[in-house]
Design a protein around this motif. Sequence first.
Motif, short mmCIF file in Angstrom:
data_model
loop_
_atom_site.label_atom_id
_atom_site.label_comp_id
_atom_site.label_asym_id
_atom_site.label_seq_id
_atom_site.Cartn_x
_atom_site.Cartn_y
_atom_site.Cartn_z
N GLN A 16 0.86 -1.19 0.00
CA GLN A 16 0.00 0.00 0.00
C GLN A 16 0.90 1.24 0.00
O GLN A 16 1.34 1.71 1.05
CB GLN A 16 -0.93 -0.01 1.21
N SER A 118 -4.75 5.69 9.56
CA SER A 118 -4.70 5.44 8.11
C SER A 118 -4.40 3.97 7.84
O SER A 118 -4.93 3.39 6.88
CB SER A 118 -3.62 6.33 7.48
N SER A 122 -7.05 1.40 6.17
CA SER A 122 -6.72 0.64 4.95
C SER A 122 -7.03 -0.84 5.13
O SER A 122 -7.55 -1.50 4.23
CB SER A 122 -5.24 0.84 4.60
N ASP A 125 -10.80 -1.24 5.03
CA ASP A 125 -11.32 -1.14 3.67
C ASP A 125 -11.03 -2.42 2.88
O ASP A 125 -11.88 -2.89 2.10
CB ASP A 125 -10.67 0.05 2.96
N GLU A 126 -9.85 -2.97 3.08
CA GLU A 126 -9.52 -4.22 2.39
C GLU A 126 -10.42 -5.36 2.88
O GLU A 126 -10.86 -6.20 2.08
CB GLU A 126 -8.04 -4.57 2.62
#
Length: 527
Positions: A16, A118, A122, A125-126
């Motif tokens: 990422q 953050s 992430s 969201d994944e």
Amino acid sequence: METPTQDMDVRWLYTQSQLKLREILPTNKTFDVIQISELVDPTDFISPNSVVLSVGIAFAETPDGLRDWAHRLADAGVIAIGFGSGLTFPQVPQALIDASLHLGLGLFEVPREIPFISITSSVRDEQTRRAGRLQQELLLEQERLNSIAISGFCETIPVEGRLVAERTTPLMEKIRSPAVQSDALQVFKSALAATVTWWISVNLLHSQLPFLAPWVALMTMQFTVYHTFISGIQTAIASVIGVGLSFVIGTYLDVNVWTFGLAMVIGLIGARVPKLRAEGIGIATTSIFLLASGFDDQQPLLYDRILEILLGVAVAIAINLIIFPPLRDQEANMVVGSLDRRMGEVLQKMADELAEKWNIDNADEWLEEINSINNDLEKAWHSVRFARESRRVNPRKIRIREGRPQPTDTSYESNLTRIDEGIAHLRHLARTLRDTPNIDSDWDPVFQQQWVYLMHDAGALLADPNQEIDPIRDRLSKLSSEMSEDQQLTSKKWPIYGSLLTSLFHLSALVDDAVATRKAEDKEHNS
């Protein structure tokens, strides 16, 4: 703070690019949980197969203590450490690198400009993306199975098709909710009461007005046993008065447009009698049935009409009392629990957006959601009153109480009072952030990162009290102490930061109360 994952590889984090993570010690292991901790000994709150994020605040004066800290994490099952540089330490301390290498832990550096949230966002969201992909695969499989079933080849359904049956769709969740099930059961019982009274009226009483008893039964049937009793008494009195009024007018004044109107006026005035107000309209409607259906034929059957009214009341009460008499405690519990969950989600949303760039529009959205929760609080009070009434004159209350403890009126009211107080603090917090000029561009980076973490953790605990998260109030006190010793903070910042800390402190106290209450309820439920 803890973010559950779906068996993710640490190496995925390094792919990422927006996170700018720098791998120091590689690992091929997968992790189940990503957590943030600044405790000297967080082992009581660490889950196995986890990644821990930290900036090492507890070791600012004793960097060598990171060796023992790494050992404690390894013993707790941690597989990798993400260390934030540029705040407490300019770079990852060598003591931590040496200990991680010795213990076989993965290690990576998080640059100062990347908030930990953050990283957790992430991952979340994944996780959502993977869950959506799995859901899509299940929907496709379900369509395939439906096609097979329609074709008449059900015997060809493979074993993996069971996965579809085990997945609960949103529609099924709604169907299984206590509110929908209670409503469906009430429809069934009302239809049954009306049908039974109609059958008795036609086949046993040979009534000339077989609709009167079913109509009374429908008027009597209510959502609680107690309310059904009260409604039955009121309906019986109102309907009997209506029968008497019809017979008096029909016998002594004859039936014409003027006497029919007089009956309506008297019936509607009677409907305003305080003790009959809820079902008093039955006076007028019963008069309509009798006067409009041919009074000359009904005049000799005064006692038959009264018998049919009492039949409708008796059947409705009996059916509501015998067939799963409604008990609304579970529904009230879900309503109260949903308010806690929504408040927690708002706190987490605020924390996620504050960790990135945000503007006044975000704050307006927060306040809109907070006002929506406040409106639903009124509905929750209604549900609690409904639950309290449902326990009155209810035979299920005794049977269920023998099986497990039930919430008391006091526990309901204390929970809703706590939520009401929490909404006030949450609204004050959102307004402070909205009305403070340039707060989004003038954050102290140390305060921002730690305060946002604490806000997110408080929201996560409120949404799900079963999570293992470091105590919020202790960490808030530590942050307040550290910031008070920071001589670089201007006099303009302290009132704002003090207000934010105070609001979050009050919210954390309510979070602790919510967690303690929910855990006590779970313990009683399982005992």
